[in-house]
Design an enzyme around this catalytic site. Sequence first.
Site, PDB file in Angstrom:
ATOM      1  N   GLU A 252       0.717  -1.229  -0.286  1.00  0.00           N
ATOM      2  CA  GLU A 252      -0.081  -0.049  -0.241  1.00  0.00           C
ATOM      3  C   GLU A 252       0.675   1.210   0.150  1.00  0.00           C
ATOM      4  O   GLU A 252       0.280   2.104  -0.495  1.00  0.00           O
ATOM      5  CB  GLU A 252      -0.972  -0.275   1.392  1.00  0.00           C
ATOM      6  CG  GLU A 252      -2.868   0.485   1.012  1.00  0.00           C
ATOM      7  CD  GLU A 252      -3.296   0.387   1.692  1.00  0.00           C
ATOM      8  OE1 GLU A 252      -2.956   0.145   3.489  1.00  0.00           O
ATOM      9  OE2 GLU A 252      -4.270   0.890   1.829  1.00  0.00           O
TER      10      GLU A 252
ATOM     11  N   HIS B 185       5.531 -26.673  -3.032  1.00  0.00           N
ATOM     12  CA  HIS B 185       5.207 -27.875  -3.470  1.00  0.00           C
ATOM     13  C   HIS B 185       3.395 -26.972  -4.112  1.00  0.00           C
ATOM     14  O   HIS B 185       2.892 -28.010  -4.566  1.00  0.00           O
ATOM     15  CB  HIS B 185       4.619 -28.553  -2.400  1.00  0.00           C
ATOM     16  CG  HIS B 185       5.652 -29.409  -1.727  1.00  0.00           C
ATOM     17  ND1 HIS B 185       6.076 -30.785  -1.769  1.00  0.00           N
ATOM     18  CD2 HIS B 185       6.177 -29.111  -0.574  1.00  0.00           C
ATOM     19  CE1 HIS B 185       6.817 -30.693  -1.354  1.00  0.00           C
ATOM     20  NE2 HIS B 185       7.280 -29.834  -0.344  1.00  0.00           N
TER      21      HIS B 185
ATOM     22  N   LYS C 271     -13.646   1.764  -4.051  1.00  0.00           N
ATOM     23  CA  LYS C 271     -15.180   2.429  -2.719  1.00  0.00           C
ATOM     24  C   LYS C 271     -15.608   3.962  -3.968  1.00  0.00           C
ATOM     25  O   LYS C 271     -16.797   3.287  -3.848  1.00  0.00           O
ATOM     26  CB  LYS C 271     -14.237   3.664  -2.065  1.00  0.00           C
ATOM     27  CG  LYS C 271     -13.264   2.377  -0.842  1.00  0.00           C
ATOM     28  CD  LYS C 271     -13.275   3.964  -0.029  1.00  0.00           C
ATOM     29  CE  LYS C 271     -12.144   3.076   1.160  1.00  0.00           C
ATOM     30  NZ  LYS C 271     -11.560   4.169   2.616  1.00  0.00           N
TER      31      LYS C 271
END
Length: 429
Positions: free
Chosen positions: A283, A304, A419
Amino acid sequence: MITIDRKSASGFLTDDEFSEALNKAEDAFEQVVKGTGKGNEWLGWRRILASPNDAELDEIGNYAARIRSEADIFIVCGIGGSYTGAMAIIKALNPVFKPNGPEIIYAGHHMSGKYLQELIDYLNEPKADGTQKSVYLNVISKSGTTLETALAFRTLRNWMHRFYDDAKLRISATTGQQGGVLNKIIDAEGYKKYVIPDDVGGRFSVLTPVGLLPIAVAGIDIQTLFYGAVAEFNRSEKERDDILKYAATRYALLEKGFAVDVIGSFEPELLGFIAWIQQLIGESEGKEGKGLYPAMAGYSTDLHSVGQLIQEGQRNVIETLIVVEEPFSDAMVAGGDKSDTDQLNYLAGKLFHEINRSALNGTVEAHTDGGVPVIKINIQKLNTQQLGRLIYFFEMFTAVYVYILGVNPFNQPGVEDYKKAMYRLLGKN
Ligand code: PA5
């Protein structure tokens, strides 16, 4: 003590490339220390360590002790920087199978109705002895407006007020000094309030009440954690080398076209901490078309799965590994099986830590040979003090490294875009 091992990565850079990046890192470090860089109004994560508020640490410790003695369940309601720090430390230090104190449950970090419904059902269910569960809740939101957290808080708060006569005493809120809907609710209901300082951003707030209250409720000594960070703060003001080397190496590799940093550890206990680092770096650096994508890996599990891609996929991956030097368990491989049917006698008597260490060393060798530069960040032990140090190390590294990129580490303008679109679709005015 935290040290950097960049031997593997150094083979991918020329001396000139590294020393040029190192000069930039030195300038960036100065910008942080002098407060002359972008977003310098958000350097409070350094200020709180330069002059610790012991009275606040004590108060949080006392309130947490009360919750520990009265609660069966403690709900941490927050998203992003409002919960990742607490989760990082609690997951790293608390026993895996038997919680130490109240069960800690996270909410408000997504919008799954199924999760919330099942949580309410679980809270409603009586204990094995037939009595009701005792639930405490801490809602954490600096802005006081984040939808994920606000929706969960509305649901849980309504449930608590219906369920307990003393709900007001069971709910606490951690938010900004002023403003935001949450402050209005706190004023109206009289909930206990903790303040997130204005100059500390969400993902840099683990050492404020944001992280400290949940961590203390989990039974972890917040004085030791906080003063671990203070020790690293004081050390790195003088001995900058490790932060500079890490920032310079990561930056020089980014400049060479690497696009992904797989941040991993061979200690599963540190997966929550790696999630915190992922948010802190991602961020902070991902702006203006810049940044390395911070991916997460838990080894040897992920060797794996995505290990294949790291070893042989597109050659644009670097790796940061958090290494714990000393064993923190004396578990060893059992001997005494004369038939050796499972052919594991060659490992009998070896500590799991040693075997895990060989997996680590083998992985660094294989990844380096496969074209993946690896940077190791070593801590001595997995304990509260060292994790406090590691918190500050990564906070300071992030600020320095992102300043080299020339962007503001402390804002997140891109988060607003989803948003805006979401609120439009929801018909919010
Ligand atoms: O680092 C940040 O600032 C963000 O990750 C925030 O912590 C997150 O968006 C939650 O915001 P708030 O605490 O305002 O609800």
